[in-house]
Design an enzyme around this catalytic site. Sequence first.
Site, PDB file in Angstrom:
ATOM      1  N   THR A 212      -3.620   4.388   3.853  1.00 20.03           N
ATOM      2  CA  THR A 212      -3.100   3.123   4.373  1.00 20.03           C
ATOM      3  C   THR A 212      -3.880   1.937   3.818  1.00 20.03           C
ATOM      4  OG1 THR A 212      -4.567   3.242   6.309  1.00 20.03           O
ATOM      5  CG2 THR A 212      -2.333   4.166   6.537  1.00 20.03           C
ATOM      6  N   GLU A 260      -2.648  -1.355   9.837  1.00 20.27           N
ATOM      7  CA  GLU A 260      -2.689  -0.506   8.653  1.00 20.27           C
ATOM      8  C   GLU A 260      -1.266  -0.167   8.223  1.00 20.27           C
ATOM      9  OE1 GLU A 260      -5.692   2.697   8.760  1.00 20.27           O
ATOM     10  OE2 GLU A 260      -6.111   1.988  10.807  1.00 20.27           O
TER      11      GLU A 260
END
Length: 317
Positions: A212, A260
């Site tokens: 991420t 994220e």
Amino acid sequence: MQRWRGLEDIPQDWGRSVVTIGSYDGVHRGHQLIIRHAVDRARELGVPCVVVTFDPHPSEVVRPGSHPPLLAPHHRRAELMAELGVDATLILPFTTEFSKLSPADFVVKVLVDKLHAKAVVEGPNFRFGHKAAGNVDFLVEQGRVYDFEVEVVDLFVCGEAGGGEPFSSTLTRRLVAEGDVEGAGEILGRPHRVEGVVVRGAQRGRELGFPTANVETLPHTAIPADGVYAGWLHAAGEAMPAAISVGTNPQFDGTERTVEAYAIDRVGLDLYGLHVAVDFLAFVRGQAKFESLDGLLEQMAVDVKRCRELVAEAGSR
């Protein structure tokens, strides 16, 4: 589009213009009505259209500590206004001294002496000057004195968002805080966006097979409620379908709230240090802690599949 910060940035030879004033945070669909009207009037009169806004948000100066979460930073607002046809934006530094300007002084110093207003376009609830003492009626009186028109545009658009409440920045912030990004998107006319620089996190996503981009968001950003969302990650000029996680990572007993974004089906991305944007399309599920790491991985696979479907559906509409 020209961008000025402070009255001293306005060109000395600036001529007449059509002006609209406001925080315009989010440039939502109600704001767009006013701005489009101002742009259309400017074209009719053959002069530029100028939007005047403030930094920081006036409430932070008048009531320190009350700065609202922002739906869009100033550069993003300028981009959206440029798309609507605005010719220049003026960001006025909102200081304690500036907050003490009387409505009459504001008209002279900003609208008359610097922007040479030919017309001013506002919503019916517009207030300005010290203690917000100035209103549309006062502006009309000043227009008669200083030779500018005042046009009032009803900005109160309504829809399904917020149970039918009139669209506003306040309502949009509330929906974002509740995780209702679809409702916020209806008001904005586009997905709610969060921006920032990608920084190094714990890198657990990479270890789990779902790397991420950990976005260090800009100050005072309106961040959606904790949970998983479908949306897009904008980086290096590309919009990538994304599964987005907001929260503290309870699976790993985290305490810091993060945003994220996993770029779906993308391999080998290196986004560290880049300024990116994350668009929130739809809420998928709330944050949860699973009994095992395998349980988390199974759910992440389900989440990514659902996010892929939601983004594809949005793209086909």
